[in-house]
Design a protein around this motif. Structure first.
Motif, PDB file in Angstrom:
ATOM      1  N   ASP A 189      -4.385   9.530   0.682  1.00 10.96           N
ATOM      2  CA  ASP A 189      -4.333   8.273  -0.080  1.00 10.96           C
ATOM      3  C   ASP A 189      -4.339   8.635  -1.554  1.00 10.96           C
ATOM      4  N   ASP A 190      -3.555   7.924  -2.356  1.00 11.04           N
ATOM      5  CA  ASP A 190      -3.475   8.239  -3.784  1.00 11.04           C
ATOM      6  C   ASP A 190      -4.614   7.626  -4.600  1.00 11.04           C
ATOM      7  N   HIS A 230     -10.819   5.174  -2.648  1.00 12.38           N
ATOM      8  CA  HIS A 230     -10.571   4.785  -1.255  1.00 12.38           C
ATOM      9  C   HIS A 230     -10.686   6.008  -0.352  1.00 12.38           C
ATOM     10  N   LEU A 231     -10.099   7.107  -0.787  1.00 10.75           N
ATOM     11  CA  LEU A 231     -10.162   8.361  -0.043  1.00 10.75           C
ATOM     12  C   LEU A 231     -11.612   8.785   0.186  1.00 10.75           C
ATOM     13  N   THR A 249      -7.937  16.545   2.636  1.00 11.69           N
ATOM     14  CA  THR A 249      -7.426  15.289   2.083  1.00 11.69           C
ATOM     15  C   THR A 249      -6.238  15.595   1.182  1.00 11.69           C
ATOM     16  N   SER A 270      -3.049  13.412  -1.568  1.00 11.37           N
ATOM     17  CA  SER A 270      -2.820  12.221  -2.374  1.00 11.37           C
ATOM     18  C   SER A 270      -1.363  11.754  -2.424  1.00 11.37           C
ATOM     19  N   ASP A 310      -1.750   6.710   3.669  1.00 10.13           N
ATOM     20  CA  ASP A 310      -1.482   5.475   2.937  1.00 10.13           C
ATOM     21  C   ASP A 310       0.033   5.297   2.865  1.00 10.13           C
ATOM     22  N   MET A 354       2.500   5.255  -1.996  1.00  9.19           N
ATOM     23  CA  MET A 354       1.979   6.322  -2.857  1.00  9.19           C
ATOM     24  C   MET A 354       3.119   6.815  -3.743  1.00  9.19           C
ATOM     25  N   THR A 396      -2.204   0.472   4.891  1.00  7.07           N
ATOM     26  CA  THR A 396      -1.389  -0.207   3.892  1.00  7.07           C
ATOM     27  C   THR A 396      -1.986  -1.538   3.449  1.00  7.07           C
ATOM     28  N   LYS A 431      -5.091  -2.967   4.842  1.00  2.82           N
ATOM     29  CA  LYS A 431      -6.172  -2.912   3.850  1.00  2.82           C
ATOM     30  C   LYS A 431      -6.428  -4.310   3.327  1.00  2.82           C
TER      31      LYS A 431
END
Length: 132
Positions: A11-12, A16-17, A34, A36, A56, A59, A84, A106
């Motif tokens: 996830d960017d 949230h990550l 992880t 991004s 995600d 991104m 998403t 999300k």
């Protein structure tokens, strides 16, 4: 010995990550790495061969569509979950048709993420047992 799912989360948005990864670790899910962006998702998938990868959709520097397509071209049985904020039924259907095992809208309940991961992991374990 209890085998736990090995996952990668991409996830960017760093906050949230961090939240997703911390919650997964608290629920005994092994977050092995992880990333991004979509390119990192593919590279990490190749390097770590996780049971499941959460990506995600929106991104910069290659998105979740790119990652989903590339990962499934490497392994058609890869377990890819898309996260998403884009609320679009056609989008969800397209992602499912492309091979995502689930699409989480999300903001989502963190317990729902754990449920989806555990279901996918247990299905995978069942497949391996029947093919042994």
């Amino acid at each position: 010995m209890n085998i736990v799912p090995r996952v990668i989360v991409v996830d960017d948005v760093q906050s949230h990550l961090d939240v997703v990864c911390e919650f997964l670790r608290l629920k005994n899910i092994d977050v092995v790495e992880t990333g991004s962006n979509g390119i990192e998702a593919v590279e990490l998938y190749e390097r770590f061969d996780p049971d499941i990868i959460l990506i995600d959709l929106a991104m910069p520097t290659y998105d979740g569509y790119y990652a989903l397509n590339k990962i499934l071209s490497l392994n058609k049985n890869a377990k890819v979950i898309i996260m998403t904020a884009i609320e679009d039924v056609k989008n969800k259907k397209k992602l499912s048709d492309l091979g995502a095992i689930d699409v989480l809208q999300k903001p989502f309940e963190l317990n729902r993420v754990v449920e989806v991961i555990n279901n996918a992991f247990n299905d995978q374990k069942m497949i391996s047992k029947t093919s042994d």
